[in-house]
Motif scaffolding. Structure first.
Motif, mmCIF file in Angstrom:
data_model
loop_
_atom_site.group_PDB
_atom_site.id
_atom_site.type_symbol
_atom_site.label_atom_id
_atom_site.label_comp_id
_atom_site.label_asym_id
_atom_site.label_seq_id
_atom_site.Cartn_x
_atom_site.Cartn_y
_atom_site.Cartn_z
ATOM 1 N N LEU A 21 0.824 -1.209 0.000
ATOM 2 C CA LEU A 21 0.000 0.000 0.000
ATOM 3 C C LEU A 21 0.860 1.261 0.000
ATOM 4 O O LEU A 21 0.458 2.291 -0.537
ATOM 5 C CB LEU A 21 -0.944 -0.017 1.203
ATOM 6 N N CYS A 22 2.045 1.198 0.617
ATOM 7 C CA CYS A 22 2.959 2.350 0.565
ATOM 8 C C CYS A 22 3.409 2.617 -0.867
ATOM 9 O O CYS A 22 3.485 3.771 -1.304
ATOM 10 C CB CYS A 22 4.183 2.096 1.446
ATOM 11 N N VAL A 23 3.708 1.550 -1.608
ATOM 12 C CA VAL A 23 4.110 1.719 -3.005
ATOM 13 C C VAL A 23 2.941 2.280 -3.811
ATOM 14 O O VAL A 23 3.108 3.168 -4.647
ATOM 15 C CB VAL A 23 4.595 0.379 -3.589
ATOM 16 N N ARG A 24 1.755 1.766 -3.560
ATOM 17 C CA ARG A 24 0.559 2.291 -4.239
ATOM 18 C C ARG A 24 0.362 3.768 -3.925
ATOM 19 O O ARG A 24 0.020 4.565 -4.809
ATOM 20 C CB ARG A 24 -0.666 1.500 -3.782
ATOM 21 N N ALA A 25 0.589 4.162 -2.681
ATOM 22 C CA ALA A 25 0.413 5.563 -2.287
ATOM 23 C C ALA A 25 1.325 6.472 -3.099
ATOM 24 O O ALA A 25 0.921 7.560 -3.529
ATOM 25 C CB ALA A 25 0.686 5.724 -0.792
ATOM 26 N N LEU A 26 2.562 6.041 -3.323
ATOM 27 C CA LEU A 26 3.494 6.846 -4.112
ATOM 28 C C LEU A 26 2.972 7.048 -5.526
ATOM 29 O O LEU A 26 3.107 8.126 -6.108
ATOM 30 C CB LEU A 26 4.866 6.176 -4.149
ATOM 31 N N GLN A 27 2.364 6.016 -6.099
ATOM 32 C CA GLN A 27 1.814 6.130 -7.445
ATOM 33 C C GLN A 27 0.663 7.134 -7.496
ATOM 34 O O GLN A 27 0.372 7.692 -8.548
ATOM 35 C CB GLN A 27 1.345 4.750 -7.928
ATOM 36 N N LEU A 28 0.018 7.356 -6.359
ATOM 37 C CA LEU A 28 -1.106 8.299 -6.284
ATOM 38 C C LEU A 28 -0.670 9.674 -5.791
ATOM 39 O O LEU A 28 -1.505 10.550 -5.577
ATOM 40 C CB LEU A 28 -2.192 7.737 -5.354
ATOM 41 N N GLY A 29 0.633 9.865 -5.573
ATOM 42 C CA GLY A 29 1.134 11.171 -5.165
ATOM 43 C C GLY A 29 1.231 11.385 -3.674
ATOM 44 O O GLY A 29 1.393 12.516 -3.215
ATOM 45 N N HIS A 30 1.134 10.316 -2.873
ATOM 46 C CA HIS A 30 1.245 10.424 -1.416
ATOM 47 C C HIS A 30 2.565 9.819 -0.947
ATOM 48 O O HIS A 30 3.132 8.958 -1.619
ATOM 49 C CB HIS A 30 0.085 9.707 -0.723
ATOM 50 N N VAL A 31 3.045 10.259 0.210
ATOM 51 C CA VAL A 31 4.311 9.721 0.718
ATOM 52 C C VAL A 31 4.105 8.643 1.768
ATOM 53 O O VAL A 31 5.074 8.016 2.200
ATOM 54 C CB VAL A 31 5.199 10.837 1.318
ATOM 55 N N CYS A 32 2.857 8.404 2.197
ATOM 56 C CA CYS A 32 2.630 7.426 3.256
ATOM 57 C C CYS A 32 1.190 6.943 3.187
ATOM 58 O O CYS A 32 0.396 7.411 2.365
ATOM 59 C CB CYS A 32 2.906 8.053 4.632
ATOM 60 N N VAL A 33 0.857 5.995 4.070
ATOM 61 C CA VAL A 33 -0.532 5.563 4.244
ATOM 62 C C VAL A 33 -0.884 5.669 5.718
ATOM 63 O O VAL A 33 -0.026 5.493 6.580
ATOM 64 C CB VAL A 33 -0.756 4.114 3.754
ATOM 65 N N GLU A 34 -2.142 5.969 5.989
ATOM 66 C CA GLU A 34 -2.646 6.007 7.361
ATOM 67 C C GLU A 34 -3.477 4.758 7.591
ATOM 68 O O GLU A 34 -4.458 4.515 6.882
ATOM 69 C CB GLU A 34 -3.472 7.267 7.597
ATOM 70 N N LEU A 35 -3.102 3.976 8.582
ATOM 71 C CA LEU A 35 -3.741 2.681 8.790
ATOM 72 C C LEU A 35 -5.245 2.797 8.961
ATOM 73 O O LEU A 35 -6.006 1.996 8.417
ATOM 74 C CB LEU A 35 -3.142 1.992 10.021
ATOM 75 N N ARG A 107 0.836 5.855 13.503
ATOM 76 C CA ARG A 107 -0.354 6.134 12.704
ATOM 77 C C ARG A 107 -0.086 5.975 11.213
ATOM 78 O O ARG A 107 -0.876 5.417 10.491
ATOM 79 C CB ARG A 107 -0.857 7.551 12.980
ATOM 80 N N ARG A 108 1.068 6.458 10.767
ATOM 81 C CA ARG A 108 1.387 6.441 9.352
ATOM 82 C C ARG A 108 2.511 5.433 9.076
ATOM 83 O O ARG A 108 3.417 5.263 9.879
ATOM 84 C CB ARG A 108 1.840 7.823 8.871
ATOM 85 N N VAL A 109 2.434 4.832 7.893
ATOM 86 C CA VAL A 109 3.472 3.910 7.447
ATOM 87 C C VAL A 109 4.114 4.487 6.184
ATOM 88 O O VAL A 109 3.423 4.920 5.260
ATOM 89 C CB VAL A 109 2.896 2.517 7.126
ATOM 90 N N TYR A 110 5.447 4.504 6.164
ATOM 91 C CA TYR A 110 6.214 5.033 5.045
ATOM 92 C C TYR A 110 7.200 3.988 4.545
ATOM 93 O O TYR A 110 7.675 3.156 5.323
ATOM 94 C CB TYR A 110 7.083 6.224 5.486
ATOM 95 N N LEU A 111 7.570 4.072 3.263
ATOM 96 C CA LEU A 111 8.835 3.493 2.852
ATOM 97 C C LEU A 111 9.934 4.357 3.458
ATOM 98 O O LEU A 111 9.819 5.582 3.499
ATOM 99 C CB LEU A 111 8.951 3.469 1.330
ATOM 100 N N GLU A 112 11.007 3.724 3.921
ATOM 101 C CA GLU A 112 12.021 4.455 4.695
ATOM 102 C C GLU A 112 12.558 5.676 3.947
ATOM 103 O O GLU A 112 12.745 6.740 4.536
ATOM 104 C CB GLU A 112 13.180 3.508 5.044
ATOM 105 N N ARG A 113 12.787 5.536 2.651
ATOM 106 C CA ARG A 113 13.364 6.640 1.881
ATOM 107 C C ARG A 113 12.443 7.858 1.911
ATOM 108 O O ARG A 113 12.899 8.987 2.059
ATOM 109 C CB ARG A 113 13.589 6.203 0.435
ATOM 110 N N TYR A 114 11.140 7.627 1.787
ATOM 111 C CA TYR A 114 10.210 8.753 1.718
ATOM 112 C C TYR A 114 9.951 9.350 3.100
ATOM 113 O O TYR A 114 9.654 10.539 3.210
ATOM 114 C CB TYR A 114 8.923 8.322 1.012
ATOM 115 N N TRP A 115 10.060 8.534 4.133
ATOM 116 C CA TRP A 115 10.019 9.105 5.485
ATOM 117 C C TRP A 115 11.194 10.065 5.660
ATOM 118 O O TRP A 115 11.046 11.174 6.176
ATOM 119 C CB TRP A 115 10.099 7.987 6.533
#
Length: 236
Positions: A21-35, A107-115
């Protein structure tokens, strides 16, 4: 997610789902997901048979993780670095040289690079916003140039555009906000003129960069600023 599973054996399905879902978020222009909210952002790509009530409930048919259990799985995973939401500090011991693929702040989950990207940008903005040494414009000079490009403020009638420009001229970082038609572009055009005026007085020519998130937005912004500059009849 499969790559994460290979690099960190034993990673649970819930953690792998968060990674996907974090990878999907990047494709949609977001840097993270909120559980707690990510399920509400999903759409099903194929039609789903209606249930006996006639209501389609595709997400209900999925084994969707409970947010509390999901958070616990992330907290317990060797693939996840735990960070404080406000300070960004590690919530547990740090192993030298170990970079975990995911970061969870409760609360939020990131890929480490984008965090890391978000923290760098945020920390720089906060540092610059607190730096008062950058205020080299004397108050009298600012007021005079604001009078020239915005007009004098009438007693009891606050000119919010003029005040916004005044804040921007005195601070290293400023945010000018407002809904459609409130005059943001008008304000920016006159702000740039005022900034050029003050820079020329000090013998330090000003360089201005305008940026927008897409090429189309950049073209619209460029056109709007040029129109505002022309309408304001500003000096060359």
């Amino acid at each position: 997610a499969a790559a994460l599973a290979r690099s960190v054996p034993g990673t649970s399905d819930d953690v792998l789902l968060a990674a996907a879902l974090c990878v999907r978020a990047l494709q949609l222009g977001h840097v993270c997901v909120e559980l707690a909210e990510v399920a509400e952002t999903l759409e099903v790509e194929r039609p789903v048979e209606a249930d006996e009530t006639g209501t389609e409930s595709p997400l209900d048919a999925l084994a969707w993780p409970d947010p509390m259990a999901w958070a616990a799985a992330l907290d317990a995973s060797d693939a996840v670095a735990k960070r404080d939401r406000v300070t960004g500090e590690a919530s547990g011991p740090i192993e030298p040289g170990v970079i975990r693929p995911l970061v969870f702040d409760g609360r939020r989950v990131y890929l480490e690079r984008y965090w890391r990207y978000e923290r760098q940008v945020g920390d720089t903005l906060l540092t610059n916003a607190q730096d008062r040494r950058a205020n080299t414009n004397a108050s009298a000079s600012v007021e005079a140039v604001l009078d020239r490009y915005f007009g004098a403020e009438e007693p009891g009638q606050p000119d919010l555009q003029r005040r916004a420009a005044g804040v921007a001229l005195r601070r290293r970082v400023a945010v000018i906000a407002g809904g459609p038609g409130t005059g943001k572009t008008h304000t920016v055009a006159r702000l740039l003129a005022a900034a050029h005026h003050l820079a020329n007085e000090t013998g330090r020519p000003l360089e201005v960069a305008l940026a927008a998130p897409t090429g189309k937005a950049a073209a619209r912004m460029t056109e709007a600023v040029h129109q505002a500059v022309a309408a304001a009849e500003l000096p060359e």
